[in-house]
Design a protein around this motif. Sequence first.
Motif, short mmCIF file in Angstrom:
data_model
loop_
_atom_site.label_atom_id
_atom_site.label_comp_id
_atom_site.label_asym_id
_atom_site.label_seq_id
_atom_site.Cartn_x
_atom_site.Cartn_y
_atom_site.Cartn_z
N THR A 170 -1.07 -0.77 21.33
CA THR A 170 -0.35 -1.96 21.74
C THR A 170 -0.96 -3.31 21.43
OG1 THR A 170 0.41 -0.60 23.71
CG2 THR A 170 0.62 -3.13 24.01
N ILE A 171 -2.41 -3.22 21.74
CA ILE A 171 -2.98 -4.59 21.33
C ILE A 171 -3.05 -4.94 19.79
CG2 ILE A 171 -5.32 -5.60 21.07
CD1 ILE A 171 -5.84 -4.15 23.88
N LEU A 210 5.85 -6.07 16.20
CA LEU A 210 6.23 -6.64 17.51
C LEU A 210 7.13 -5.47 18.25
CD1 LEU A 210 6.83 -10.21 17.06
CD2 LEU A 210 5.00 -9.25 18.40
N MET A 211 8.36 -4.97 17.55
CA MET A 211 8.99 -3.73 18.18
C MET A 211 8.30 -2.71 18.69
SD MET A 211 12.58 -3.95 16.42
CE MET A 211 13.54 -5.54 16.38
N SER A 212 7.26 -2.28 17.44
CA SER A 212 6.40 -1.16 17.67
C SER A 212 5.40 -1.25 18.74
CB SER A 212 5.60 -0.83 16.40
OG SER A 212 6.59 -0.57 15.43
N GLY A 213 4.99 -2.66 19.00
CA GLY A 213 4.04 -2.80 20.26
C GLY A 213 4.73 -2.67 21.49
N ILE A 214 5.99 -3.01 21.13
CA ILE A 214 6.76 -2.77 22.50
C ILE A 214 7.00 -1.33 23.08
CG2 ILE A 214 8.84 -3.16 23.79
CD1 ILE A 214 9.16 -5.78 22.44
N VAL A 215 7.07 -0.55 22.09
CA VAL A 215 7.28 0.92 22.21
C VAL A 215 6.05 1.32 22.42
CG1 VAL A 215 7.56 3.21 20.97
CG2 VAL A 215 9.12 1.05 20.43
N ALA A 216 4.74 0.87 21.96
CA ALA A 216 3.58 1.39 22.23
C ALA A 216 3.23 1.32 23.79
CB ALA A 216 2.49 0.82 21.39
#
Length: 104
Positions: free
Chosen positions: A55-56, A26-32
Amino acid sequence: MAEKKKNAPGPRWIKTAQNRTAVVMLMSGIVAAGLFITALAGGFEGWVWIAAAATIILLGGGFFFLRAGALRAVEPQPIVYHPDSPDVVLDVDRETGDRTLHRD
């Protein structure tokens, strides 16, 4: 031969690993998502598609890992009963209700 329970819960570390993996995803998704917005504003069309896919995938995977960790059955903790005397501690069996002396 001991019978194995039909829906025996797995070890606790599996749920912990799923939850930690979910948080990292989830944190990596926010960065993406931030990189997606940056690439979109900078006009880098190829990187926009890559960041959007990342992101998706990361947000979706993190959500489903968190959901799987929450739904995983955990072995229930024993019921500890403290009567009026603090010197006596009893364990209560969940199925029969029998009380035995608590052992650490």
